[in-house]
Design an enzyme around this catalytic site. Structure first.
Site, PDB file in Angstrom:
ATOM      1  N   ALA A 112      17.730  12.404 -25.188  1.00  0.00           N
ATOM      2  CA  ALA A 112      18.546  13.230 -26.070  1.00  0.00           C
ATOM      3  C   ALA A 112      19.418  14.282 -25.394  1.00  0.00           C
ATOM      4  CB  ALA A 112      17.640  13.914 -27.100  1.00  0.00           C
ATOM      5  N   PRO A 114      22.211  16.328 -23.481  1.00  0.00           N
ATOM      6  CA  PRO A 114      22.177  17.746 -23.838  1.00  0.00           C
ATOM      7  C   PRO A 114      22.139  18.047 -25.331  1.00  0.00           C
ATOM      8  CG  PRO A 114      24.411  17.121 -23.317  1.00  0.00           C
ATOM      9  CD  PRO A 114      23.565  15.902 -23.058  1.00  0.00           C
ATOM     10  N   GLY A 115      22.117  17.018 -26.187  1.00  0.00           N
ATOM     11  CA  GLY A 115      21.856  17.254 -27.596  1.00  0.00           C
ATOM     12  C   GLY A 115      23.022  17.078 -28.550  1.00  0.00           C
ATOM     13  N   LYS A 117      24.547  14.304 -29.522  1.00  0.00           N
ATOM     14  CA  LYS A 117      24.285  13.192 -30.439  1.00  0.00           C
ATOM     15  C   LYS A 117      23.111  13.525 -31.368  1.00  0.00           C
ATOM     16  CE  LYS A 117      26.064   9.879 -27.062  1.00  0.00           C
ATOM     17  NZ  LYS A 117      26.249  10.882 -25.977  1.00  0.00           N
ATOM     18  N   ASP A 162       8.603  10.520 -20.932  1.00  0.00           N
ATOM     19  CA  ASP A 162       9.363   9.381 -20.432  1.00  0.00           C
ATOM     20  C   ASP A 162       9.578   8.402 -21.576  1.00  0.00           C
ATOM     21  OD1 ASP A 162      10.151   6.916 -19.198  1.00  0.00           O
ATOM     22  OD2 ASP A 162       9.324   7.638 -17.301  1.00  0.00           O
ATOM     23  N   ASP A 179      20.931   6.351 -25.808  1.00  0.00           N
ATOM     24  CA  ASP A 179      22.085   6.625 -24.948  1.00  0.00           C
ATOM     25  C   ASP A 179      21.514   6.692 -23.536  1.00  0.00           C
ATOM     26  OD1 ASP A 179      24.851   7.238 -24.481  1.00  0.00           O
ATOM     27  OD2 ASP A 179      24.245   9.303 -24.110  1.00  0.00           O
ATOM     28  N   CYS A 232      27.728   5.317 -20.613  1.00  0.00           N
ATOM     29  CA  CYS A 232      29.064   5.759 -20.223  1.00  0.00           C
ATOM     30  C   CYS A 232      29.436   5.128 -18.885  1.00  0.00           C
ATOM     31  CB  CYS A 232      29.141   7.282 -20.162  1.00  0.00           C
ATOM     32  SG  CYS A 232      27.918   8.062 -19.104  1.00  0.00           S
TER      33      CYS A 232
END
Length: 466
Positions: A112, A114-115, A117, A162, A179, A232
């Site tokens: 998650a 840096p947050g 999404k 994890d 992601d 990405c």
């Protein structure tokens, strides 16, 4: 290690316009952001930004999002500090669009930090929904929690573990976002640092990690649920090859559309390897197609074929969250003139002896996992009494009727957010903790007394000017 040119030259046969692709890689990336509906109306936020010389252009395909060219410090505004907007690369918004969260759903964001999404999802599922934001790296948890708190989100549980074997309940989640960690080739346009190609050994390690994470995401999703896999990076080895290796009979890639965005389909063969035919339904967002970074998104529909993956026990023991006493909450309410019934709609949790947290009633600790955040911290216990947290005061600002210090000018506001103390007389305000405001901005927590206002802005949020 491959050079910059070698890394990207290998992808030229996959793109429709190689020269436009290479040109885009070396051009500056526009800054993009979206307005936080919990804190500000878009027109109010835009008016403020325009007043400080920022000229946003609407992102046509994502309501409430904007792009700006040549904006060097998007985090150095009073609106940012007050949680009015979140800076997020435009093309990264597609992952949550593909996920398509619905009000009231229970969703896991498996990697998650840096947050951004996580925040998108939390706003979509609304006050009846729940988001579990998991992060494996301890040094990234603080950034994740800061995003959740600054955006004012009370329907998020932050966990540390994890993602490959985090012991969340299997087959119970409406949607799962993965992601995935990747080589980051699609971020080459970001100005932070020059791009360095990843060594081959690292690439192989990342690919193995991605496959394990995707199978765990599939195990968490309920039959008929949705898993979104995104990266990405441009590499088919981290995209279509991962789908081919991990999906099996447990899920299939389904078509989805994002009107207003150009994309290319997933590829079914790469360097002599063939992939399952449904990977063609994934989307490749090459930088030159929409003047963005590079991104890959696949929307996966979970089948009803059972899947159980390995889980591992908690990595470390942390203080448990337990129901909190109402007394410190009531003390806070009296100090700030908040009607007690407005706070009784929330649930309060104590973790250890230091922090008291506030969350929506259905947001509770999860058994078996390391919970690092439950809603947001409301106050900290100190010898002086309950010390409110800056983000909590920002959230509660519309309900606060007492102990408010209104700053007279923007210079005073910048002194406060840069952590400075200043001489100030606030009529009718008794000494103690206060909410500091400047115009429409709820800036945060200060300590007032004897004609001085001391800034208690978190150091990570302080902005130095000049």
């Amino acid at each position: 290690m491959a050079s910059w040119a070698e890394t990207f030259a290998q992808y030229l046969p996959l793109v429709d316009d190689p020269s436009a692709f290479l040109s885009a890689l070396s051009s500056p990336l526009p800054v993009s952001f979206w307005v936080n509906p919990l804190k500000a109306q878009p027109e109010v936020c835009l008016a403020y930004l325009q007043s400080v010389g920022v000229v946003p252009e609407p992102v046509s395909w994502y309501p409430g999002a904007y792009r700006v060219r040549g904006w060097e410090r998007p985090g150095a505004t009073l609106a940012f500090l007050a949680g009015w907007y979140y800076v997020q690369e435009e093309i990264a918004l597609t992952a949550v669009v593909a996920l398509d969260p619905q009000p009231g759903e229970r969703i896991v964001d498996l990697c998650a930090s840096p947050g951004g999404k996580t925040a998108q999802i939390a706003l979509k599922v609304g006050p009846q929904g729940l988001v579990v934001a998991n992060e494996a790296q301890m040094d990234r948890l603080s950034g994740l929690r800061a995003t959740v708190d600054r955006m004012g989100l009370l329907n998020v549980v932050v966990t540390w573990g994890d993602g490959r074997w985090v012991p969340l309940a299997e087959g119970q989640w409406d949607r799962v976002l993965l992601d995935a960690p990747c080589t980051g080739e699609g971020t080459v346009r970001k100005p932070v640092k020059s791009f360095k190609a990843a060594p081959e050994g690292f690439r192989r390690t990342v690919q193995a990690l991605q496959k394990k994470l995707l199978q765990r995401a599939l195990a968490l999703a309920k039959p008929g649920g949705v898993v979104v896999y995104s990266t990405c990076t441009f590499s088919p080895d981290e995209n279509e090859a991962v789908l081919d290796a991990a999906l099996g009979d447990w899920g299939y890639v389904e078509p989805f559309e994002i009107p207003g965005l150009q994309s290319a389909p997933g590829i079914t063969a790469w360097q002599g390897k063939s992939f399952r035919p449904d990977v063609v339904h994934a989307k490749r967002f090459w930088p030159h197609l929409n003047d963005t970074g590079g991104f890959f998104v696949a929307r996966i529909r979970r089948t009803d074929v059972p899947l159980a993956t390995e889980t591992r026990p908690l990595s470390r023991k942390t203080p448990a969250f337990a129901p909190a006493s109402w007394e410190p909450v009531d003390t806070l309410a009296q100090r700030f003139g908040i009607e007690p019934e407005l706070l009784q709609r929330y649930r309060f949790w104590q973790r250890g002896n230091r922090l008291l947290w506030v969350a929506l009633p259905h947001v509770r600790p999860l058994e078996g996992v390391t919970v690092e955040g439950l809603g947001m911290p409301l106050l900290q216990h100190t010898p002086r009494g309950p010390k409110p947290k800056t983000f909590a005061l920002q959230f509660l600002a519309p309900r606060i009727r007492a102990s408010v210090v209104e700053l007279a000018d923007e210079a005073a506001a910048w002194r406060f957010v840069s952590g400075q103390s200043q001489n100030l007389v606030a009529e009718g305000v008794s000494p103690g903790y206060v909410l500091v405001r400047f115009g429409a901005f709820a800036l945060g927590c200060g300590l007032y007394g004897r004609g001085q206002l001391h800034s208690l802005m978190p150091k990570a949020l302080q902005v130095q000017v000049g």
